[in-house]
Design a protein around this motif. Structure first.
Motif, PDB file in Angstrom:
ATOM      1  N   ALA A 154       0.679  -1.229  -0.153  1.00  0.00           N
ATOM      2  CA  ALA A 154      -0.109   0.050   0.089  1.00  0.00           C
ATOM      3  C   ALA A 154       0.633   1.583  -0.187  1.00  0.00           C
ATOM      4  CB  ALA A 154      -0.792   0.061   1.205  1.00  0.00           C
ATOM      5  N   LYS A 204      -3.339  -1.243  -6.738  1.00  0.00           N
ATOM      6  CA  LYS A 204      -4.783  -1.430  -5.845  1.00  0.00           C
ATOM      7  C   LYS A 204      -4.761  -3.292  -5.735  1.00  0.00           C
ATOM      8  CE  LYS A 204      -6.521   0.711 -10.311  1.00  0.00           C
ATOM      9  NZ  LYS A 204      -5.903   1.095 -11.221  1.00  0.00           N
ATOM     10  N   ILE A 254      -5.597   0.683   5.218  1.00  0.00           N
ATOM     11  CA  ILE A 254      -4.467   1.272   4.284  1.00  0.00           C
ATOM     12  C   ILE A 254      -5.719   2.098   3.460  1.00  0.00           C
ATOM     13  CG2 ILE A 254      -3.227  -1.187   3.480  1.00  0.00           C
ATOM     14  CD1 ILE A 254      -5.847  -2.435   1.674  1.00  0.00           C
ATOM     15  N   HIS A 272      -6.731   3.645  -0.049  1.00  0.00           N
ATOM     16  CA  HIS A 272      -6.225   2.926  -1.356  1.00  0.00           C
ATOM     17  C   HIS A 272      -7.328   2.505  -2.471  1.00  0.00           C
ATOM     18  CE1 HIS A 272      -2.065   2.201  -2.486  1.00  0.00           C
ATOM     19  NE2 HIS A 272      -2.069   2.702  -1.526  1.00  0.00           N
TER      20      HIS A 272
END
Ligand code: NCD
Length: 319
Positions: free
Chosen positions: A176, A182, A201, A204
């Protein structure tokens, strides 16, 4: 900050630049192994394994041996004073009298951070329960960087036991930090990625699903994991979930030509052996990268470099 003398409990303990230094050194060791073959001469690494291991323990031992250092430790806690009731703190305080660095695997989440408090020498977490496994993450980062050329701009699918798998917890937190990464979390509802990792995260992009076939074609990396039998309180529940995903040749037909299939190993049923011959299956290569990255980590934490070693050798000749 120098890496010398530091601990590694979770990937965020090191900055991206420090991780990069370790990965570059690992690459240099791969390219010139003989340059490093006696750099740890006179140094001792203690490996304390309170839980079973093949790759992590043997790769640390192989790493130290390939650097010319030596190993002490146990792989079976019943053969140590642990079986007499010795506390973790006392074991660590004793082992640090003998060794230059400690590697520990323990079944209790959080035990690595606790044990490291008692260590004056570098302390490396080799897996604490279902929590973190930072040296597997270094292995995974080196594998992705070497085979994909970069750690940025990837879609990474993590599949299997995302609830109990410490390797995926560490890997997600580490990845991350890189640009445009992704995540696709693929698991049954019972084994979903824990909220505290998703929280970590935040910001994200991630997508959750229980259908591998639907998403396999969108992935740059597919990271398969074993359903972690030893973390289940109810064995019937394990039996129900153990074969929730089995990657095989026919599923691989829908994957990209350059997708990597990774797995920290050991595998049980989650990757059919017919996938092993596929050039996209890199899990045994990954195990090899693990040894090289651990060589680099040991060197960095002990403050050793080829340049420093050459100066010491020159001084010894001149005496
Ligand atoms: C992993 C672990 O111990 O968490 N194994 C390893 O270190 N390569 C994965 C697992 O046991 O499933």
């Amino acid at each position: 900050m120098l890496l010398q003398g530091r601990n590694l409990i979770q990937p965020e303990d090191f900055s991206i630049q420090e991780i990069d230094e370790i990965l570059s050194l690992a690459q240099n060791i791969i390219d010139n192994p003989s340059k490093y073959s006696n750099i740890c001469e006179g140094k001792l690494l203690a490996t304390l394994f309170y839980e079973p291991s093949t790759r992590t323990r043997l790769s640390f031992e192989a790493a130290m041996n390939r650097l010319g250092g030596r190993i002490i430790g146990f792989s079976e806690p019943n053969s140590s004073s642990v079986s007499k009731g010795e506390s973790l703190a006392d074991t660590i305080k004793t082992v640090e009298c003998y060794a230059d660095a400690i590697v520990m695997r323990h079944p209790v989440a959080g035990s690595a951070a606790e044990a490291a408090k008692y260590s004056e020498i570098p302390f490396i977490n080799a897996g604490d329960g279902g929590n973190q496994h930072p040296t597997q993450t270094l292995t995974d980062l080196l594998t992705i960087k070497s085979l994909k050329g970069s750690l940025e701009n990837h879609t990474i699918g993590l599949c299997g036991d995302l609830k109990n798998g410490r390797t995926v917890h560490s890997l997600v937190k580490a990845m991350a930090r890189y640009k445009n990464v992704k995540f696709v979390f693929i698991s049954p509802d019972e084994l979903k990625m824990p909220d505290y990792i998703k929280e970590a995260i935040k910001g994200h992009a991630y997508y959750e699903t229980n259908n591998l076939d639907d998403v396999i074609g969108s992935l740059d990396v597919l990271y398969m994991t074993r359903v972690q039998r030893e973390r289940f309180e109810n064995q019937d529940e394990y039996e129900k979930l153990k074969d929730c995903y089995i990657l095989n040749k026919s599923k691989m037909k829908n994957a990209r030509e350059d997708m990597l299939v990774m797995h920290p190993l050991p595998r049980v049923n989650e990757i059919d052996v017919d996938v092993d011959s596929d050039k996209r299956a890199v899990y045994f290569k990954q195990a090899k990268y693990g040894m090289f990255v651990r060589m680099a980590l040991i060197m960095k934490l002990l403050g050793l470099s080829v340049e420093r070693h050459m100066i010491i050798e020159r001084e010894c000749v001149n005496v």
